[in-house]
Design a protein around this motif. Structure first.
Motif, PDB file in Angstrom:
ATOM      1  N   UNK A 102       0.815  -1.224   0.078  1.00 20.12           N
ATOM      2  CA  UNK A 102      -0.041   0.072   0.172  1.00 20.12           C
ATOM      3  C   UNK A 102       0.880   1.268  -0.036  1.00 20.12           C
ATOM      4  N   UNK A 103       2.057   1.252   0.511  1.00 16.05           N
ATOM      5  CA  UNK A 103       2.747   2.547   0.703  1.00 16.05           C
ATOM      6  C   UNK A 103       3.070   3.074  -0.623  1.00 16.05           C
ATOM      7  N   UNK A 104       2.894   4.347  -0.853  1.00 15.30           N
ATOM      8  CA  UNK A 104       3.195   5.139  -1.936  1.00 15.30           C
ATOM      9  C   UNK A 104       2.857   6.507  -1.846  1.00 15.30           C
ATOM     10  N   UNK A 105       3.356   7.483  -2.879  1.00 17.53           N
ATOM     11  CA  UNK A 105       3.203   8.798  -2.726  1.00 17.53           C
ATOM     12  C   UNK A 105       3.322   9.151  -4.150  1.00 17.53           C
ATOM     13  N   UNK A 106       2.779  10.505  -4.230  1.00 18.76           N
ATOM     14  CA  UNK A 106       2.792  11.134  -5.532  1.00 18.76           C
ATOM     15  C   UNK A 106       3.096  12.801  -5.300  1.00 18.76           C
ATOM     16  N   UNK A 107       3.505  13.214  -6.616  1.00 17.99           N
ATOM     17  CA  UNK A 107       3.673  14.579  -6.540  1.00 17.99           C
ATOM     18  C   UNK A 107       2.813  15.093  -7.494  1.00 17.99           C
ATOM     19  N   UNK A 108       2.062  16.035  -7.351  1.00 20.12           N
ATOM     20  CA  UNK A 108       1.303  16.733  -8.565  1.00 20.12           C
ATOM     21  C   UNK A 108       2.301  18.104  -9.024  1.00 20.12           C
ATOM     22  N   UNK A 109       3.187  17.586  -9.822  1.00 18.57           N
ATOM     23  CA  UNK A 109       4.084  18.641 -10.655  1.00 18.57           C
ATOM     24  C   UNK A 109       4.480  18.387 -11.827  1.00 18.57           C
ATOM     25  N   UNK A 110       4.530  19.450 -12.685  1.00 18.16           N
ATOM     26  CA  UNK A 110       5.204  18.987 -14.005  1.00 18.16           C
ATOM     27  C   UNK A 110       6.567  18.488 -13.969  1.00 18.16           C
ATOM     28  N   UNK A 111       6.604  17.515 -14.935  1.00 20.12           N
ATOM     29  CA  UNK A 111       7.929  16.782 -15.227  1.00 20.12           C
ATOM     30  C   UNK A 111       9.111  17.843 -14.834  1.00 20.12           C
ATOM     31  N   UNK A 112       9.259  18.894 -15.671  1.00 17.39           N
ATOM     32  CA  UNK A 112      10.371  19.484 -15.515  1.00 17.39           C
ATOM     33  C   UNK A 112      10.544  20.356 -14.299  1.00 17.39           C
ATOM     34  N   UNK A 113       9.524  20.455 -13.685  1.00 16.75           N
ATOM     35  CA  UNK A 113       9.712  21.204 -12.083  1.00 16.75           C
ATOM     36  C   UNK A 113      10.150  20.137 -11.151  1.00 16.75           C
ATOM     37  N   UNK A 114      10.338  18.703 -11.517  1.00 12.10           N
ATOM     38  CA  UNK A 114      10.458  17.910 -10.498  1.00 12.10           C
ATOM     39  C   UNK A 114      12.154  17.454 -10.461  1.00 12.10           C
ATOM     40  N   UNK A 115      12.887  17.209  -9.519  1.00 14.88           N
ATOM     41  CA  UNK A 115      14.285  16.697  -9.610  1.00 14.88           C
ATOM     42  C   UNK A 115      13.966  15.371  -9.985  1.00 14.88           C
ATOM     43  N   UNK A 116      15.190  15.122 -10.534  1.00 15.39           N
ATOM     44  CA  UNK A 116      15.376  13.358 -10.899  1.00 15.39           C
ATOM     45  C   UNK A 116      15.242  12.645  -9.504  1.00 15.39           C
ATOM     46  N   UNK A 117      15.782  13.021  -8.699  1.00 16.51           N
ATOM     47  CA  UNK A 117      15.321  12.282  -7.134  1.00 16.51           C
ATOM     48  C   UNK A 117      14.044  12.278  -6.749  1.00 16.51           C
ATOM     49  N   UNK A 118      13.103  13.262  -7.159  1.00 19.45           N
ATOM     50  CA  UNK A 118      11.702  13.196  -6.410  1.00 19.45           C
ATOM     51  C   UNK A 118      11.248  12.187  -7.567  1.00 19.45           C
ATOM     52  N   UNK A 119      11.484  12.360  -8.875  1.00 17.54           N
ATOM     53  CA  UNK A 119      10.654  11.215  -9.699  1.00 17.54           C
ATOM     54  C   UNK A 119      11.096   9.928  -9.537  1.00 17.54           C
ATOM     55  N   UNK A 120      12.493   9.610  -9.508  1.00 19.73           N
ATOM     56  CA  UNK A 120      12.915   7.997  -9.181  1.00 19.73           C
ATOM     57  C   UNK A 120      12.458   7.900  -7.781  1.00 19.73           C
TER      58      UNK A 120
END
Ligand SMILES: NC(=O)c1ccc[n+]([C@@H]2O[C@H](COP(=O)([O-])OP(=O)(O)OC[C@H]3O[C@@H](n4cnc5c(N)ncnc54)[C@H](OP(=O)(O)O)[C@@H]3O)[C@@H](O)[C@H]2O)c1
Length: 258
Positions: A86-104
């Motif tokens: 069940x663990x999980x999270x999400x960012x509602x952010x455009x691709x280019x406003x996220x750091x690679x660390x946030x995405x990965x």
């Protein structure tokens, strides 16, 4: 149905995972709670004193976390009959406003850890010829969401994997169910979006029925469950409307930034 069994729940320190722990304990199901916030899980453990509860503190973004959990369960002498990823999270952010660390990091927790835990715990379930796996996806799995692309894609992975494993693991006696919640009142939205859009806020479901729908579908051996009529309608429409419209609509409704 699950009385006397043991369930391992990731993300059991809040929201849907915490509620599933409560509902399973009411059935007499023993628990292994997994998340980073130990205090929250210990508070839940003291509340659920009628069943055996163990707490494992771990950051699922770490590569070795699933193996450490598996080894710790063995060291505790426990058997996992039910695995709830069940663990999980999400960012509602455009691709280019996220750091690679946030995405990965999102992919690490939402997908890599889920896959690794499924692989590790499904093996002994198959040997016993019995097991239940509940993976928490999202309605976001049903359509790409411009503005929330990585999260939606990470949840599509969970759904596609789960639907295939439902068939693949059936002959081993393992049931795999994918829960696809829509907006649910937990800590998730505040972390994902900061301030909630008032239109989306109105459609939010309480956590109790969402957790119950997942556990009931798991007990019945269903492949996929979408709780709530509004979200069943929404996911149903994705099969009727042209694909390009679905992506535009999803971006306008769910990927909007304030
Ligand atoms: N709420 C919604 O609107 C909604 C909609 C669709 C799908 N979902 C999905 O439902 C699931 C549960 O979310 P929720 O709504 O209950 O949100 P929540 O209250 O924020 O709970 C998320 C849980 O995941 C755990 N977690 C997050 N990152 C972790 C990490 N790196 N290592 C270990 N545990 C981690 C958190 O524990 P710690 O912080 O203590 O580690 C927490 O227990 C998620 O997979 C989410 O994507 C939620």
């Amino acid at each position: 149905m699950f009385s006397g069994k043991t369930a391992l729940i990731t993300g059991a320190s809040s929201g849907i995972g915490e509620e599933m722990a409560r509902q399973l304990a009411e059935q007499g199901c023993h628990l292994i709670l997994v998340a980073r916030r130990t205090e929250r899980m210990l508070a839940l453990k003291s509340e659920l004193s009628a069943v055996t509860v163990d707490v494992i503190t771990v950051d699922l973004a770490e590569l070795q976390a699933p193996v450490r959990i598996f080894d710790q369960v063995a060291a505790l002498g426990r058997q996992v009959d039910i695995l709830i990823n069940n663990a999980g999270f999400g960012f509602q952010k455009p691709m280019l406003e996220m750091t690679p660390d946030e995405q990965l990091g999102m992919v690490d927790v939402n997908d890599r850890a889920l896959l690794a835990l499924t692989r590790l715990f499904a093996a002994p379930m198959a040997v016993r010829g019995e097991g239940w796996i509940l993976n928490v996806s999202s309605v976001s799995a049903w359509f790409p969401i411009p503005g929330m692309a990585v999260y939606a894609a990470s949840k599509a992975f969970v759904q596609t994997l789960g639907r295939a494993l439902h068939e693949e693991l059936k002959p081993s006696g393992i049931t795999v169910t994918t829960l696809s919640p829509g907006g649910t009142r937990t800590e998730f939205s505040a972390k994902a979006r900061g301030q909630m859009d008032p239109t989306l806020e109105k459609a939010m479901m309480p956590v109790g029925p969402v957790a119950r729908a997942g556990l009931q579908a798991l007990a019945k051996g269903k492949p996929v469950v979408v709780p709530g009529a509004i979200y069943q309608l929404m996911t149903g429409l994705t099969r009727l409307l042209p694909g390009a419209w679905v992506v535009k609509l999803a971006g306008a409704v769910m990927g909007r930034h304030r």
